[in-house]
Design a protein around this motif. Sequence first.
Motif, mmCIF file in Angstrom:
data_model
loop_
_atom_site.group_PDB
_atom_site.id
_atom_site.type_symbol
_atom_site.label_atom_id
_atom_site.label_comp_id
_atom_site.label_asym_id
_atom_site.label_seq_id
_atom_site.Cartn_x
_atom_site.Cartn_y
_atom_site.Cartn_z
ATOM 1 N N PHE A 33 -3.969 24.351 2.056
ATOM 2 C CA PHE A 33 -4.331 23.564 -0.074
ATOM 3 C C PHE A 33 -4.204 25.075 -0.073
ATOM 4 C CE2 PHE A 33 -7.621 23.646 -2.546
ATOM 5 C CZ PHE A 33 -7.065 22.739 -3.718
ATOM 6 N N SER A 36 -0.217 25.698 -0.313
ATOM 7 C CA SER A 36 0.021 24.692 -1.507
ATOM 8 C C SER A 36 -0.400 25.614 -3.227
ATOM 9 C CB SER A 36 -0.515 23.454 -1.439
ATOM 10 O OG SER A 36 -0.687 23.219 0.024
ATOM 11 N N SER A 88 -1.316 19.033 -4.463
ATOM 12 C CA SER A 88 -1.960 19.676 -3.383
ATOM 13 C C SER A 88 -3.078 18.747 -3.373
ATOM 14 C CB SER A 88 -1.900 21.308 -3.519
ATOM 15 O OG SER A 88 -0.580 21.695 -4.258
ATOM 16 N N LEU A 89 -4.042 19.241 -3.832
ATOM 17 C CA LEU A 89 -5.461 18.406 -2.998
ATOM 18 C C LEU A 89 -5.511 17.288 -2.739
ATOM 19 C CD1 LEU A 89 -9.124 18.573 -3.524
ATOM 20 C CD2 LEU A 89 -8.640 17.904 -5.982
ATOM 21 N N VAL A 92 -2.977 17.414 0.633
ATOM 22 C CA VAL A 92 -3.466 18.063 1.744
ATOM 23 C C VAL A 92 -4.767 16.959 2.194
ATOM 24 C CG1 VAL A 92 -4.371 20.009 2.471
ATOM 25 C CG2 VAL A 92 -2.603 20.653 0.904
ATOM 26 N N THR A 96 -5.731 15.994 5.315
ATOM 27 C CA THR A 96 -7.241 15.832 5.916
ATOM 28 C C THR A 96 -8.273 14.947 6.375
ATOM 29 O OG1 THR A 96 -7.170 18.505 4.525
ATOM 30 C CG2 THR A 96 -9.128 17.897 5.626
#
Length: 357
Positions: A33, A36, A88-89, A92, A96
């Motif tokens: 993260f 990114s 990105s949140l 990723v 995840t």
Amino acid sequence: MIVLLILLSAVLLAFLLRKSDKIVQLIPFIILFLFSVFRYQYGNDYLSYNQAYLKINSGYESFFSKEILFTTLNKISPNFRFFLILTSLIFVGVLTYFLMKNLDDDKRWMGILILVINPYLFLINLSAIRQGLAIAVFVIAAYFLWKRKIIWYALCIIIASLFHKSAIILLPIYFIVNDKKNSVLPMVMIIMLIVSLLWSGFDELLIKITSLFDDTNYNYYVSQGMSNSIRATLLSSLYLIYTFMNLKKLEGKELAFGKLYLIGCIFSVLAFRLSMFTRIQMYFDIFSIVALPAIFSKVQAEGNVVLDASRPVATLWNIVNKYAMPILLALVYFLRFYSFMSNPLWSSFTTYNLPFM
């Protein structure tokens, strides 16, 4: 190479922390993260997305106006750095959850390894932000596909298409992928692959299909007739063979994810006819991070190969399947990563830049 060191550090930590608490096991994903979030002018599309952000927030009617959710993310972001954090949140974060939920602690490092060593899964999707977001939503949609909740699946695909309109082609997947053990679907897809490669009118059909998306990039790729090399196709066929031959070993959601990945393998071979198929392949390849570790674990759990002189072909395949294929597939991954980083076309991925340096 700093990029490789960062990515492999996430894999190493995932392996070392595999017996730790769940919270501690999130450290490798936090590394990805942060990688990114803090990237600056990293990837081929970074500057174009930066320019798109500026145009959207200045009221310019951009090319992305039909992709409402992508445009909205730009508008609600106070600056481009926040936009990168937000996207990105999502990307990723979804991966995840996908890996934490669907792989056991001792297998998760393999999923992370596949994610980072295949540059078209993690690195390219960081650059191709719109499709990366659409892929993240498709991963969520796969859960509803497995649960056979068609309305929720369709809703997810519509949401994905509002990030990247090509995602709308994923709607029919609901009717051809499930978690039932049968040999019909794989065989039908293999036959379709062969027919597509041999059919002389295939290119004309593709031109008509891509014209529906009104995408100049897609139309350009089709009209130019660019295709993958024989070498790339042969290497891709190794993943197709390994997945196809071992698909029956999977069950439940693993089987559904395996079938989705098998579709990606087929598109990778179809790229021999037209390289644009790799853009569609990206939607399905992401499921390799669960499907391949699951297959590998099932194969290894079968124990040592029993030599049977009465069945020489089956015995030979069992040896190849258990020992040679995993090593070969891993080697191909590393060679492709090296080739990717050595290719001038992807030179923007070789040097990691920070915004404050």
